[in-house]
Design a protein around this motif. Structure first.
Motif, PDB file in Angstrom:
ATOM      1  N   MET A  12      15.403  -4.857  -9.695  1.00  0.00           N
ATOM      2  CA  MET A  12      15.089  -4.540  -8.301  1.00  0.00           C
ATOM      3  C   MET A  12      14.781  -5.819  -7.553  1.00  0.00           C
ATOM      4  SD  MET A  12      11.931  -2.303  -6.788  1.00  0.00           S
ATOM      5  CE  MET A  12      11.613  -2.270  -5.024  1.00  0.00           C
ATOM      6  N   SER A  13      15.433  -6.036  -6.436  1.00  0.00           N
ATOM      7  CA  SER A  13      15.175  -7.213  -5.612  1.00  0.00           C
ATOM      8  C   SER A  13      14.130  -6.866  -4.567  1.00  0.00           C
ATOM      9  CB  SER A  13      16.461  -7.677  -4.931  1.00  0.00           C
ATOM     10  OG  SER A  13      16.209  -8.781  -4.098  1.00  0.00           O
ATOM     11  N   SER A  14      12.958  -7.472  -4.653  1.00  0.00           N
ATOM     12  CA  SER A  14      11.881  -7.183  -3.713  1.00  0.00           C
ATOM     13  C   SER A  14      11.547  -8.433  -2.919  1.00  0.00           C
ATOM     14  CB  SER A  14      10.640  -6.680  -4.458  1.00  0.00           C
ATOM     15  OG  SER A  14      10.133  -7.683  -5.314  1.00  0.00           O
ATOM     16  N   SER A  15      10.803  -8.225  -1.850  1.00  0.00           N
ATOM     17  CA  SER A  15      10.418  -9.339  -0.983  1.00  0.00           C
ATOM     18  C   SER A  15       9.113  -9.976  -1.421  1.00  0.00           C
ATOM     19  CB  SER A  15      10.295  -8.851   0.469  1.00  0.00           C
ATOM     20  OG  SER A  15       9.352  -7.790   0.551  1.00  0.00           O
ATOM     21  N   TRP A  16       8.588  -9.577  -2.573  1.00  0.00           N
ATOM     22  CA  TRP A  16       7.309 -10.092  -3.044  1.00  0.00           C
ATOM     23  C   TRP A  16       7.347 -10.351  -4.546  1.00  0.00           C
ATOM     24  CZ3 TRP A  16       5.661  -6.613  -6.667  1.00  0.00           C
ATOM     25  CH2 TRP A  16       6.112  -5.301  -6.535  1.00  0.00           C
ATOM     26  N   SER A  17       6.418 -11.193  -4.994  1.00  0.00           N
ATOM     27  CA  SER A  17       6.212 -11.425  -6.425  1.00  0.00           C
ATOM     28  C   SER A  17       4.963 -10.717  -6.930  1.00  0.00           C
ATOM     29  CB  SER A  17       6.089 -12.929  -6.702  1.00  0.00           C
ATOM     30  OG  SER A  17       7.301 -13.590  -6.413  1.00  0.00           O
ATOM     31  N   ARG A  18       3.945 -10.658  -6.059  1.00  0.00           N
ATOM     32  CA  ARG A  18       2.723  -9.896  -6.339  1.00  0.00           C
ATOM     33  C   ARG A  18       2.417  -9.059  -5.105  1.00  0.00           C
ATOM     34  NH1 ARG A  18       1.487 -15.198  -8.034  1.00  0.00           N
ATOM     35  NH2 ARG A  18       1.207 -15.406 -10.301  1.00  0.00           N
ATOM     36  N   LEU A  19       2.049  -7.809  -5.316  1.00  0.00           N
ATOM     37  CA  LEU A  19       1.815  -6.897  -4.201  1.00  0.00           C
ATOM     38  C   LEU A  19       0.407  -6.335  -4.254  1.00  0.00           C
ATOM     39  CD1 LEU A  19       2.936  -5.235  -1.774  1.00  0.00           C
ATOM     40  CD2 LEU A  19       3.597  -3.485  -3.457  1.00  0.00           C
ATOM     41  N   ILE A  20      -0.298  -6.389  -3.116  1.00  0.00           N
ATOM     42  CA  ILE A  20      -1.598  -5.753  -2.977  1.00  0.00           C
ATOM     43  C   ILE A  20      -1.595  -4.884  -1.723  1.00  0.00           C
ATOM     44  CG2 ILE A  20      -2.877  -7.547  -4.199  1.00  0.00           C
ATOM     45  CD1 ILE A  20      -3.792  -8.628  -1.453  1.00  0.00           C
ATOM     46  N   ARG A  21      -2.522  -3.943  -1.692  1.00  0.00           N
ATOM     47  CA  ARG A  21      -2.812  -3.163  -0.483  1.00  0.00           C
ATOM     48  C   ARG A  21      -4.263  -3.429  -0.135  1.00  0.00           C
ATOM     49  NH1 ARG A  21      -3.933   2.445   1.168  1.00  0.00           N
ATOM     50  NH2 ARG A  21      -4.585   2.879  -0.976  1.00  0.00           N
ATOM     51  N   PHE A  22      -4.569  -3.589   1.143  1.00  0.00           N
ATOM     52  CA  PHE A  22      -5.896  -4.073   1.498  1.00  0.00           C
ATOM     53  C   PHE A  22      -6.271  -3.689   2.925  1.00  0.00           C
ATOM     54  CE2 PHE A  22      -2.769  -7.259   2.578  1.00  0.00           C
ATOM     55  CZ  PHE A  22      -3.169  -7.750   3.828  1.00  0.00           C
ATOM     56  N   ILE A  23      -7.544  -3.897   3.245  1.00  0.00           N
ATOM     57  CA  ILE A  23      -8.038  -3.771   4.605  1.00  0.00           C
ATOM     58  C   ILE A  23      -8.221  -5.171   5.169  1.00  0.00           C
ATOM     59  CG2 ILE A  23      -9.943  -2.979   6.063  1.00  0.00           C
ATOM     60  CD1 ILE A  23     -10.388  -0.724   4.052  1.00  0.00           C
ATOM     61  N   ASP A  24      -7.661  -5.410   6.353  1.00  0.00           N
ATOM     62  CA  ASP A  24      -7.773  -6.737   6.950  1.00  0.00           C
ATOM     63  C   ASP A  24      -9.022  -6.830   7.825  1.00  0.00           C
ATOM     64  OD1 ASP A  24      -7.207  -5.526   9.409  1.00  0.00           O
ATOM     65  OD2 ASP A  24      -5.133  -6.222   9.471  1.00  0.00           O
ATOM     66  N   GLU A  25      -9.201  -7.951   8.496  1.00  0.00           N
ATOM     67  CA  GLU A  25     -10.411  -8.185   9.287  1.00  0.00           C
ATOM     68  C   GLU A  25     -10.533  -7.239  10.482  1.00  0.00           C
ATOM     69  OE1 GLU A  25     -12.086 -12.567   9.071  1.00  0.00           O
ATOM     70  OE2 GLU A  25     -10.031 -12.571   9.863  1.00  0.00           O
TER      71      GLU A  25
END
Length: 291
Positions: A1-14
Motif C-alpha cells: 500500500m502506498s501511503s502519504s505517511w510513514s508513521r500515523l497518529i490521531r490527535f487534538i491540536d492547540e
C-alpha cells in the motif's frame, strides 16, 4: 500500500480540533518525551479516513494523543493463535500446520491508554497477550505472500486480553477450547498510539516485544520467533476470504503469559497495569478495571 505517511497518529491540536498527522520524530522513543514537554508536532494529513489521507501544508502542535483507530474504522479483528514457538512449547501444544484463526468483534478495539472493563463473569482468570498487530490498508482477496506487504497500512503494538476460564475450562468452554467469547469482551483489544508503515519496519520480522505487569517484565521475545510470518498470515487469511480495509490482524503472543507460569498462573487483578512495548511501534498501557 502506498501511503502519504510513514508513521500515523490521531490527535487534538492547540485549537482543540481532531486531526491526523505524521509525528515529527526520528524514533518512536521521542513520542512520549516530546508530548510530555509540549514539543511534539505533526505534519497535518487531510481526510476523515485513516487509510485515504493526503498531505496537508500545516505543522501542528500535538496537545493530546488519541487512539489512531476507533471501532468504526475496523470492520473485524482476525487473530492468530499459537504462533510463537516458545509459547506453543510452554502450553504443551503441537505446532499447527497452518495459522489458527479466530475472531474478535470491532467492539474489542480500545485505545492505548484506556481502562479495560472486566465483566464479572471473566474476573478470575484474566490474562494478557502482548502482540504485534497488522492493519490492512486496502481491501484484498487471495493475496500472494509476495504481494502481502502491499496490502498493509501499518503495524502497532496490542494486547489480546483473554479470559482463560471461558477459553479452556471444560466446565465453561466445553470439550473443545473456544476463543471468540473468551477474548471478545468489550475493549479486549487495546492498540498502540501509532501506525507504523512497512516503509519503516518492512515485514516486522525482527522486532523486540515486551510485556510488563505493574512494571514487572513478563514477556520478552522477538517477532522472529513467530511460526508464521506477516506475509504468511496475510496471504493465508485472505484465501477465499475478503480482507476488508481496516481489518486488524493480531499475530499471536510469545511465551510468558500468566496461564503458563509455574508452579501456578498469576492472573491479573483489579487495578493491574499492563504495558506492551514493541521496538519502533510504541506501547499500550492499560489498567484492568473490574466492573
Amino acid at each position: 500500500m502506498s501511503s502519504s505517511w510513514s508513521r500515523l497518529i490521531r490527535f487534538i491540536d492547540e485549537e482543540g480540533k481532531t486531526a491526523y498527522g505524521e509525528p515529527d520524530i526520528e524514533s518512536i522513543e521521542q513520542l512520549d518525551a516530546r508530548l510530555q514537554d509540549g514539543s511534539l508536532y505533526a505534519h497535518e494529513l487531510l481526510g476523515n479516513d485513516p487509510f485515504s489521507l493526503t498531505a496537508g501544508s500545516r505543522r501542528l502542535r500535538v496537545k493530546q494523543l488519541l487512539p489512531v483507530l476507533t471501532p468504526d474504522d475496523v470492520p473485524i479483528i482476525r487473530c492468530i493463535g499459537l504462533n510463537y514457538v516458545k509459547h506453543i512449547q510452554e502450553g504443551g501444544r503441537t505446532p499447527p500446520p497452518y495459522p489458527s484463526i479466530f475472531i474478535k468483534p470491532s467492539t474489542c478495539i480500545a485505545g492505548f491508554n484506556d481502562e479495560i472493563p472486566i465483566p464479572k463473569l471473566a474476573q478470575d482468570s484474566l490474562d494478557y497477550e502482548g502482540e504485534l498487530s497488522i492493519v490492512i490498508g486496502k481491501t484484498g482477496k487471495n493475496i500472494s505472500k509476495e504481494d502481502a506487504l502491499e496490502y498493509i497500512a501499518g503495524y502497532c503494538s496490542s494486547n489480546d486480553v483473554s479470559c482463560r476460564k471461558w477459553q479452556r475450562d471444560p466446565a465453561f468452554a466445553g470439550g473443545v477450547p473456544q476463543w471468540c467469547f473468551s477474548k471478545g469482551f468489550d475493549k479486549y483489544a487495546p492498540l498502540g498510539p501509532v501506525l507504523v508503515s512497512p516503509k519503516v519496519v518492512g515485514a516486522a520480522d525482527n522486532l523486540r516485544l515486551q510485556t510488563y505487569v505493574n512494571g514487572e517484565l513478563r514477556q520478552d521475545s522477538s517477532t522472529s520467533d513467530m511460526l508464521f510470518s506477516v506475509r504468511d498470515i496475510v496471504s493465508f487469511a485472505s484465501q477465499g476470504t475478503t480482507l476488508q480495509k481496516g481489518t486488524v490482524i493480531m499475530t499471536g503472543t510469545p511465551s510468558g503469559v500468566a496461564m503458563g507460569m509455574k508452579p501456578a498462573p498469576v492472573y491479573l487483578k483489579d487495578g493491574d497495569v499492563v504495558e506492551v512495548v514493541i521496538d519502533q511501534l510504541g506501547r499500550t498501557r492499560n489498567t484492568m478495571s473490574f466492573e
